[in-house]
Design an enzyme around this catalytic site. Structure first.
Site, PDB file in Angstrom:
ATOM      1  N   LYS A   1       0.848  -1.191   0.000  1.00  9.28           N
ATOM      2  CA  LYS A   1       0.000   0.000   0.000  1.00  9.28           C
ATOM      3  C   LYS A   1       0.882   1.239   0.000  1.00  9.28           C
ATOM      4  CE  LYS A   1      -3.887   2.225   2.359  1.00  9.28           C
ATOM      5  NZ  LYS A   1      -4.872   2.135   3.453  1.00  9.28           N
TER       6      LYS A   1
ATOM      7  N   ASP B   1     -14.301   4.829   9.402  1.00 10.69           N
ATOM      8  CA  ASP B   1     -14.694   4.640   7.996  1.00 10.69           C
ATOM      9  C   ASP B   1     -15.081   3.180   7.783  1.00 10.69           C
ATOM     10  OD1 ASP B   1     -15.240   5.392   5.445  1.00 10.69           O
ATOM     11  OD2 ASP B   1     -13.173   5.386   4.747  1.00 10.69           O
TER      12      ASP B   1
END
Length: 479
Positions: A123, A230
């Site tokens: 990532k 989130d």
């Protein structure tokens, strides 16, 4: 922010990475790093460094920018990627690079492999995209800084995510296995499954079981002292066995955050609305923020967003973990900065009005015009120019007819003519605005255009400045 091409990585030498590292170190306190400073940090010859810098700019690992005062080099996102990948390769965490499997508003996801050929997930944090630049209101990465580069903020985001992932993994929360991180890159295990947003069909039992597991995960993280922030179908992976795995953690906050209840309820409502919309499943059982029971101090360990040092002291003392530590001084001195020039103008205007009224009975128009003329002179003095204030016929600035003069009078030892008219006077605020525009126009006319062309022009400007300095200091340099 383009695609990552790692083809050039295999052809870079040690000297290339020394120069890239030198630019990275120089950017800690330089917006643009000069070539001389890069050569000094890299401990290489200046001539060789110029060739390396040119080649790195050609491969888009560096960017050369020209400023009004100085020129220099800046590290690009691709150059920052190469530095991180080189370090990860040296540690043995990454040995091969694959395709891109995901892209978000603040990250790119790639498949990589280690020395043993095991597929992993890489990532790359990409803060600063157009779709997500209001980061100062969304995150607290800046701290007390007013400005910070996007590369530095991406690095902080990666560090926070790796710390959250490791802490959650140690506490039994189903998250990817964190392996290694460097700069803005995080290497983790590759999840064998699909995002929840890509799943459209589940049996009735599977829907109810998955819903209960997701709600339990929200409560478990809340009891640890953190809230995901989130928790939706895009950040939940479902493995081949049907078990949920949570991803994406940079936005996590503490349960003591000022908006913690709002974040918690938003996570819960996201899951409820998704199951109702996708699977037509709605349950009356869902957790509330008041039902959380703190079982751990994970937010203290990770320094989660919204958790201050004084909160940590109070929490540890309340739990009986750190009884001896006294309360810290968390008082902040708030400074109320005032505009000195505007305040001085108001005081001058008030004092003039008081002085004129005490001398004789004046009409409002007389007081307004005379005070405005004095204010104009003070404004010019504060601004560094006296051209308008020392004009003999300064009354023309106030649209005062020349055929209706009144006897001159002295004001504060300055001979200024005052005109009494039957028309309405101009407000002092309008006068200040007119004077300000006049001064700005004059500065624009006198402003010289600066042309900067290439690195050679920067050297020429430096030599010209040195020559002017020697010419001004002729008393020192003359025999």
């Amino acid at each position: 922010m383009g695609k990552l091409n790692v083809t050039v990585l295999r052809y870079l030498t040690k000297e290339d990475f020394r120069v890239l590292t030198a630019i990275e170190m120089g950017m800690k306190n330089h917006e643009l790093v000069p070539a001389s400073l890069a050569a000094s940090i890299a401990n290489l010859r200046s001539g060789g460094v110029h060739k390396l810098l040119r080649d790195l700019c050609k491969n888009r690992l560096l960017s050369y920018e020209r400023g009004k005062r100085y020129d220099g080099y800046r590290l690009t996102n691709m150059g920052y990627d190469y530095l991180a990948l080189k370090t990860l390769c040296s540690k043995g965490a990454v040995s091969s690079f694959g395709n891109q499997i995901g892209v978000g508003k603040e990250s790119n996801i790639y498949i990589v492999g280690n020395d043993e050929g095991e597929p992993l997930c890489l990532k790359l944090h990409r803060l600063g995209r157009i779709c997500f630049r209001n980061i100062k209101e969304k995150r607290d990465y800046h701290g007390k800084r007013h400005q910070a580069s996007w590369l530095y903020l991406s690095r902080i985001s990666a560090m926070k995510e790796f710390a959250y992932m490791k802490a959650l993994k140690d506490r039994g929360i189903p998250v990817p296995n964190p392996i290694e991180h460097n700069r803005h890159c995080v290497v983790m295990s590759l999840v064998d499954g699909h995002p929840l947003s890509k799943i459209y069909e589940l049996s009735g039992t599977e829907v109810e079981t998955l819903y209960d597991e997701l709600m339990n995960l929200i409560v478990q993280m809340g009891n640890l002292g953190v809230i995901h922030g989130d928790f939706n179908e895009f950040n939940i992976m479902v493995s081949s066995e049907g078990k949920p795995i949570v991803i994406d953690f940079p936005q996590m906050v503490s349960t003591n955050h000022v908006n913690a209840q709002m974040f918690f309820e938003r996570d819960v409502n996201c899951i409820r609305s998704f199951f109702k919309r996708r699977f037509d499943y709605e349950s009356e059982l869902y957790p509330t923020f008041d039902s959380l029971k703190r079982e751990d101090v994970m937010d203290v360990e990770i320094s989660a967003s919204g958790f201050t040092k004084q909160m940590a002291v109070d929490l540890l003392v309340g739990m009986g973990i750190d009884e001896g530590q006294s309360d810290g001084d968390c008082s902040e001195n708030e400074s109320d900065d005032e505009n000195a020039i505007e305040t001085l103008k108001e005081l001058v205007e008030e004092s003039l009005c008081e002085q004129f009224k005490s001398d004789r009975e004046l009409s409002p128009s007389d007081v307004g015009i005379t005070a405005a003329q004095k204010l104009l002179k003070d404004f010019s003095i504060l601004d560094g120019s006296n051209d308008l204030a020392q004009s003999e016929d300064s009354s023309q600035l106030f649209d005062s007819p020349p055929d209706l003069p009144s006897p001159p009078r002295s004001v504060c030892a300055n001979s200024v003519r005052s005109f009494s008219t039957a028309t309405s006077t101009i407000a002092p605020e309008v006068i200040k605005e007119r004077v300000k525009k006049a001064l700005e126009k004059r500065d624009q006319r006198n402003k010289k255009r600066i042309l900067v062309k290439g690195e050679a022009s920067a050297v020429t400007r430096q030599r010209r400045d040195n020559r002017d300095t020697i010419k001004d200091s002729h008393g020192i340099w003359d025999d």
